[in-house]
Design a protein around this motif. Sequence first.
Motif, PDB file in Angstrom:
ATOM      1  N   LEU A 198      -6.467   5.407   0.789  1.00  0.00           N
ATOM      2  CA  LEU A 198      -5.555   6.552   0.945  1.00  0.00           C
ATOM      3  C   LEU A 198      -4.113   6.060   1.040  1.00  0.00           C
ATOM      4  CD1 LEU A 198      -5.399   9.684   1.461  1.00  0.00           C
ATOM      5  CD2 LEU A 198      -5.384   9.112   3.902  1.00  0.00           C
ATOM      6  N   ILE A 201      -3.041   4.827  -2.461  1.00  0.00           N
ATOM      7  CA  ILE A 201      -2.707   5.934  -3.365  1.00  0.00           C
ATOM      8  C   ILE A 201      -1.325   6.489  -3.026  1.00  0.00           C
ATOM      9  CG2 ILE A 201      -3.308   8.326  -3.961  1.00  0.00           C
ATOM     10  CD1 ILE A 201      -6.266   7.494  -3.673  1.00  0.00           C
ATOM     11  N   HIS A 202      -1.041   6.609  -1.741  1.00  0.00           N
ATOM     12  CA  HIS A 202       0.269   7.142  -1.338  1.00  0.00           C
ATOM     13  C   HIS A 202       1.395   6.236  -1.824  1.00  0.00           C
ATOM     14  CE1 HIS A 202       2.902   9.715   1.000  1.00  0.00           C
ATOM     15  NE2 HIS A 202       3.496   8.623   1.492  1.00  0.00           N
ATOM     16  N   TYR A 203       1.205   4.932  -1.701  1.00  0.00           N
ATOM     17  CA  TYR A 203       2.241   4.006  -2.132  1.00  0.00           C
ATOM     18  C   TYR A 203       2.421   4.045  -3.648  1.00  0.00           C
ATOM     19  CZ  TYR A 203       4.707  -0.329  -3.099  1.00  0.00           C
ATOM     20  OH  TYR A 203       5.609  -1.250  -3.562  1.00  0.00           O
ATOM     21  N   PHE A 205       1.887   6.483  -5.783  1.00  0.00           N
ATOM     22  CA  PHE A 205       2.452   7.716  -6.320  1.00  0.00           C
ATOM     23  C   PHE A 205       3.739   8.161  -5.634  1.00  0.00           C
ATOM     24  CE2 PHE A 205      -1.882   7.836  -7.860  1.00  0.00           C
ATOM     25  CZ  PHE A 205      -1.725   8.306  -9.166  1.00  0.00           C
ATOM     26  N   SER A 206       4.056   7.595  -4.462  1.00  0.00           N
ATOM     27  CA  SER A 206       5.292   8.014  -3.786  1.00  0.00           C
ATOM     28  C   SER A 206       6.256   6.856  -3.566  1.00  0.00           C
ATOM     29  CB  SER A 206       4.965   8.645  -2.423  1.00  0.00           C
ATOM     30  OG  SER A 206       4.606   7.648  -1.478  1.00  0.00           O
ATOM     31  N   VAL A 215      -0.133   9.012   6.766  1.00  0.00           N
ATOM     32  CA  VAL A 215      -0.216   9.882   5.584  1.00  0.00           C
ATOM     33  C   VAL A 215      -0.817  11.227   5.970  1.00  0.00           C
ATOM     34  CG1 VAL A 215      -1.299  10.215   3.328  1.00  0.00           C
ATOM     35  CG2 VAL A 215      -0.386   7.963   3.945  1.00  0.00           C
ATOM     36  N   ASP A 225       4.965  14.768  -0.524  1.00  0.00           N
ATOM     37  CA  ASP A 225       4.371  13.534  -1.048  1.00  0.00           C
ATOM     38  C   ASP A 225       3.003  13.271  -0.425  1.00  0.00           C
ATOM     39  OD1 ASP A 225       6.459  13.039  -2.744  1.00  0.00           O
ATOM     40  OD2 ASP A 225       7.441  11.563  -1.452  1.00  0.00           O
ATOM     41  N   ALA A 226       2.876  13.502   0.876  1.00  0.00           N
ATOM     42  CA  ALA A 226       1.596  13.284   1.549  1.00  0.00           C
ATOM     43  C   ALA A 226       0.562  14.294   1.092  1.00  0.00           C
ATOM     44  CB  ALA A 226       1.786  13.347   3.059  1.00  0.00           C
ATOM     45  N   GLU A 228       0.432  15.609  -1.832  1.00  0.00           N
ATOM     46  CA  GLU A 228       0.039  15.179  -3.168  1.00  0.00           C
ATOM     47  C   GLU A 228      -0.954  14.018  -3.095  1.00  0.00           C
ATOM     48  OE1 GLU A 228       0.138  14.939  -7.480  1.00  0.00           O
ATOM     49  OE2 GLU A 228       0.279  16.466  -5.904  1.00  0.00           O
ATOM     50  N   THR A 229      -0.731  13.100  -2.163  1.00  0.00           N
ATOM     51  CA  THR A 229      -1.669  11.999  -1.972  1.00  0.00           C
ATOM     52  C   THR A 229      -3.054  12.522  -1.608  1.00  0.00           C
ATOM     53  OG1 THR A 229       0.049  10.451  -1.278  1.00  0.00           O
ATOM     54  CG2 THR A 229      -2.189   9.985  -0.533  1.00  0.00           C
ATOM     55  N   CYS A 230      -3.109  13.454  -0.671  1.00  0.00           N
ATOM     56  CA  CYS A 230      -4.397  14.024  -0.261  1.00  0.00           C
ATOM     57  C   CYS A 230      -5.063  14.771  -1.410  1.00  0.00           C
ATOM     58  CB  CYS A 230      -4.202  14.944   0.944  1.00  0.00           C
ATOM     59  SG  CYS A 230      -3.692  14.072   2.451  1.00  0.00           S
TER      60      CYS A 230
END
Length: 323
Positions: A198, A201-203, A205-206, A215, A225-226, A228-230
């Motif tokens: 998780l 993925i956050h890193y 895409f953001s 996150v 942004d968070a 979108e990560t989820c």
Amino acid sequence: MPHLILIADIGGTSSRLALVGTDGVPTDIRIHRNDDFAGFEALIEADIAARPAGTRPAIGGAVLAVAGPVDGDAVKLTNRDWAFSKRAMRRHFGWQKLEAVNDFEALAYGVPALTADDLVPVGAGRAVPKGPMLICGPGTGFGVAGLLTIGRRFHPITGEGGRMRLGAVNSEEARLLAHLVRELGTPVVEHALSGSGLARIHYIFSGEKLSPEAVIAAATRREADALETCRIFLRLFGRITGDLALTINARGGVFLAGGVSAALAPFFAGSEFREMFEDHPPHQPRLAAMPIHIITHATPGLFGCGQIGARLAAGLKPGLHLV
């Protein structure tokens, strides 16, 4: 004094320990962070030492559920540099009996004991009585187990599903896989579907480095942004869970386990999880009929350990335990 069994659900990040007798009900549950200990023996020693005086002589055996394979005498966690020998562990503590099981095997044994208060539904569906059940989910890694009903008994099946190769079905997932290949080599499911996944993925895409907890906290605050990560995480989670549900024909229900699943529970309803779970043509109707639940109970693996521990407690011989 009646014989007790020490039961432990030992994950990659934290461990839950309790005592159980012949009734199979875990008592005096204690949760520890693994970073505080050098290994299995140190964790168990500290846990027993913190219990009431006289507890150790009453413990005649143990059930250790570990996040990794348990074949043979040597046991090693998949996502932490901890290992032990079953024979050496039994001698060290003077136990009559020691049972080591995969953590998701213990979790599978515990699923039938869960109640509606321990579960959050994801969409609709109706379980087929005695149909195969799937238990899977992200934590430190990604665990997978099945539970079969044969006659009047439950039989778990386990493996290392988190190490399945991870593929992509759209450009977004292709971008994720390209990063995983560069960072980790051949991508497997738990590279993306885990707590560290998780954060990864956050890193990707953001561009922001946050812990998994941060996150989820940011998503709870509705930060774009968070969220979108989820969304990406739950979309991928739904697809992989659908793959697994088809593999074992999980008409008895799908149960999403692990700390990440429980923490993300508020976000499932607005996500693509259920859509991607069902999007496996031509088997959409079969998957749409399968009920899915998120396990929110804090220690479900101990339920299963308790069932195994009760059988050990019933078979212990008085007077033969070592202090």
